[in-house]
Scaffold this motif. Structure first.
Motif, mmCIF file in Angstrom:
data_model
loop_
_atom_site.group_PDB
_atom_site.id
_atom_site.type_symbol
_atom_site.label_atom_id
_atom_site.label_comp_id
_atom_site.label_asym_id
_atom_site.label_seq_id
_atom_site.Cartn_x
_atom_site.Cartn_y
_atom_site.Cartn_z
ATOM 1 N N PHE A 137 0.837 -1.207 0.000
ATOM 2 C CA PHE A 137 0.000 0.000 0.000
ATOM 3 C C PHE A 137 0.869 1.253 0.000
ATOM 4 N N THR A 138 1.883 1.276 0.856
ATOM 5 C CA THR A 138 2.737 2.466 0.950
ATOM 6 C C THR A 138 3.629 2.615 -0.285
ATOM 7 N N MET A 139 4.060 1.508 -0.859
ATOM 8 C CA MET A 139 4.890 1.594 -2.073
ATOM 9 C C MET A 139 4.116 2.225 -3.230
ATOM 10 N N VAL A 140 2.842 1.861 -3.357
ATOM 11 C CA VAL A 140 2.019 2.435 -4.425
ATOM 12 C C VAL A 140 1.822 3.930 -4.196
ATOM 13 N N LEU A 141 1.499 4.302 -2.958
ATOM 14 C CA LEU A 141 1.246 5.715 -2.662
ATOM 15 C C LEU A 141 2.518 6.555 -2.714
ATOM 16 N N SER A 142 3.650 5.948 -2.368
ATOM 17 C CA SER A 142 4.898 6.720 -2.345
ATOM 18 C C SER A 142 5.306 7.196 -3.736
ATOM 19 N N ALA A 143 4.770 6.552 -4.780
ATOM 20 C CA ALA A 143 5.061 6.998 -6.143
ATOM 21 C C ALA A 143 4.438 8.358 -6.435
ATOM 22 N N MET A 144 3.479 8.783 -5.586
ATOM 23 C CA MET A 144 2.790 10.049 -5.806
ATOM 24 C C MET A 144 3.432 11.211 -5.060
ATOM 25 N N VAL A 145 4.416 10.933 -4.203
ATOM 26 C CA VAL A 145 5.061 11.995 -3.429
ATOM 27 C C VAL A 145 6.512 12.122 -3.871
ATOM 28 N N THR A 146 7.170 13.168 -3.393
ATOM 29 C CA THR A 146 8.526 13.474 -3.864
ATOM 30 C C THR A 146 9.614 12.798 -3.047
ATOM 31 N N GLY A 147 9.251 12.054 -2.015
ATOM 32 C CA GLY A 147 10.262 11.384 -1.214
ATOM 33 C C GLY A 147 10.775 12.208 -0.052
ATOM 34 N N ASN A 148 10.149 13.366 0.204
ATOM 35 C CA ASN A 148 10.558 14.145 1.371
ATOM 36 C C ASN A 148 9.909 13.591 2.632
ATOM 37 N N LEU A 149 10.354 14.093 3.768
ATOM 38 C CA LEU A 149 9.915 13.552 5.053
ATOM 39 C C LEU A 149 8.412 13.715 5.259
ATOM 40 N N ILE A 150 7.866 14.873 4.928
ATOM 41 C CA ILE A 150 6.436 15.117 5.110
ATOM 42 C C ILE A 150 5.604 14.206 4.213
ATOM 43 N N GLY A 151 6.021 14.094 2.940
ATOM 44 C CA GLY A 151 5.277 13.252 2.007
ATOM 45 C C GLY A 151 5.260 11.802 2.428
ATOM 46 N N ILE A 152 6.401 11.271 2.854
ATOM 47 C CA ILE A 152 6.468 9.884 3.307
ATOM 48 C C ILE A 152 5.644 9.689 4.579
ATOM 49 N N SER A 159 -1.634 4.355 5.591
ATOM 50 C CA SER A 159 -1.633 2.896 5.735
ATOM 51 C C SER A 159 -1.996 2.440 7.148
ATOM 52 N N ILE A 160 -1.798 3.297 8.169
ATOM 53 C CA ILE A 160 -2.102 2.880 9.539
ATOM 54 C C ILE A 160 -3.401 3.486 10.069
ATOM 55 N N ILE A 219 8.004 3.505 11.760
ATOM 56 C CA ILE A 219 9.457 3.540 11.594
ATOM 57 C C ILE A 219 9.923 2.374 10.724
ATOM 58 N N MET A 220 9.335 1.201 10.937
ATOM 59 C CA MET A 220 9.680 0.040 10.117
ATOM 60 C C MET A 220 9.293 0.257 8.659
ATOM 61 N N LEU A 221 8.111 0.823 8.426
ATOM 62 C CA LEU A 221 7.680 1.080 7.053
ATOM 63 C C LEU A 221 8.578 2.109 6.369
ATOM 64 N N GLU A 222 8.929 3.170 7.099
ATOM 65 C CA GLU A 222 9.803 4.189 6.518
ATOM 66 C C GLU A 222 11.162 3.605 6.158
ATOM 67 N N SER A 223 11.703 2.763 7.040
ATOM 68 C CA SER A 223 13.002 2.151 6.774
ATOM 69 C C SER A 223 12.929 1.209 5.581
ATOM 70 N N THR A 224 11.833 0.458 5.479
ATOM 71 C CA THR A 224 11.672 -0.471 4.359
ATOM 72 C C THR A 224 11.557 0.285 3.039
ATOM 73 N N LEU A 225 10.745 1.350 3.031
ATOM 74 C CA LEU A 225 10.594 2.147 1.812
ATOM 75 C C LEU A 225 11.920 2.782 1.398
ATOM 76 N N VAL A 230 12.202 3.920 -2.508
ATOM 77 C CA VAL A 230 10.985 4.692 -2.777
ATOM 78 C C VAL A 230 10.563 5.512 -1.559
ATOM 79 N N GLY A 231 11.458 5.628 -0.585
ATOM 80 C CA GLY A 231 11.149 6.394 0.615
ATOM 81 C C GLY A 231 11.910 7.697 0.652
#
Length: 290
Positions: A137-152, A159-160, A219-225, A230-231
């Motif tokens: 879910f987060t991988m799909v949505l992360s394609a729509m943001v620029t990869g900055n901290l706020i967007g991620i 997702s939560i 934190i786990m999701l951010e680290s994985t992305l 894609v994070g």
């Protein structure tokens, strides 16, 4: 001391007694969280380097007096990037959990109180979101943001959100039949007053527990992305980015990849253990047993 203050003091003593009664593991995990928060806040004071500063003479250098944990593949101080990485991970975890808690709690509260078709619609959408693995879910949505901290943080928060909706919705459905809610309706109190003054406070204990555990999940999701690319975008010192950049050099300088991985593991486990201890301390059904 007034009777109200005395009762509050007794309640706080009971809370800490139950919270720390789970043994040394809970105390250790609480200490780990406290240590990482301290590191995140005072990172600039704890190191003389910046996370982007390069020294090509120390590429993949091992631990030394000048660089206590060595340097990475482009000569950046590993310890410095770990310290600043704690800031990135904790901010991402807290931001995503805070906004997810606010939005998810509001949706669950309103849907649970109103009921009917609105509650059915909200819960079916929530079930559909839960059925999708969070990382997909987060991988799909992360394609729509620029990869900055706020967007991620926004992406991870989406997702939560279902965990808050489902938890609050179930509590509100059981609480709305209580006598004090019926009495509030009879005296003409507005629905918003009933929801946020009478029902929401009774959900706070469960909300605190869910929030604490979701910080670790975020934190786990951010680290994985970040590890998957894609994070958080390099050269930002995120732990997932450090693992992704360092695993290629495990035989030359293993600390570059192993240390951020250990930090991720410690923080995620610590938040989950502390959340479990909070559940025991805040659950009224357990207060008389411990």
């Amino acid at each position: 001391m007034s009777k109200k203050n005395s009762k509050r003091a007794v309640g706080m003593k009971r809370f800490f007694r139950i919270f720390f009664s789970r043994g040394w593991v809970t105390k250790l995990c609480f200490g780990i969280i406290t240590a990482f928060v301290f590191i995140a806040v005072f990172a600039p004071v704890l190191t003389r380097y910046t996370p982007y500063e390069q020294n090509l003479r120390y590429i993949l250098a091992g631990p030394s007096g000048e660089h206590l944990l060595g340097c990475d593949n482009i000569g950046r101080d590993t310890l410095t990037r770990l310290l600043y990485g704690a800031r990135v991970s904790l901010i991402t975890g807290l931001l995503s959990s805070i906004w997810a808690a606010i939005l998810g709690t509001s949706i669950g509260l309103i849907a649970g109180y109103i009921g009917g078709w609105l509650n059915t619609l909200v819960m079916r959408i929530t079930d559909a979101m839960i059925a999708i693995p969070p990382i997909i879910f987060t991988m799909v949505l992360s394609a729509m943001v620029t990869g900055n901290l706020i967007g991620i943080s926004v992406v991870i928060g989406v997702s939560i959100i279902p965990s808050y909706i489902r938890m609050v919705n179930g509590l509100v459905i059981s609480l709305r039949e209580n006598d004090y809610v019926t009495a509030s309706n009879l005296i003409g109190q507005k629905p918003l007053v009933i929801m946020f003054r009478h029902l929401l406070p009774n959900c706070l204990a469960s909300l605190i527990v869910t929030f604490t555990m979701n910080v670790g999940t975020a934190i786990m999701l951010e680290s994985t992305l970040s590890y998957l690319g894609v994070g958080i975008i390099p050269p930002t010192p995120a732990w997932g980015v450090m693992v992704s950049e360092g695993y290629k050099y495990l035989f030359n300088q293993p600390l570059v990849a192993i240390l951020p991985g250990i930090c991720i593991m410690l923080v995620v486990i610590a938040f989950n253990v502390v959340g479990d201890a909070l559940r025991d301390a805040l659950d009224p059904r357990l207060r008389g047993k411990i």
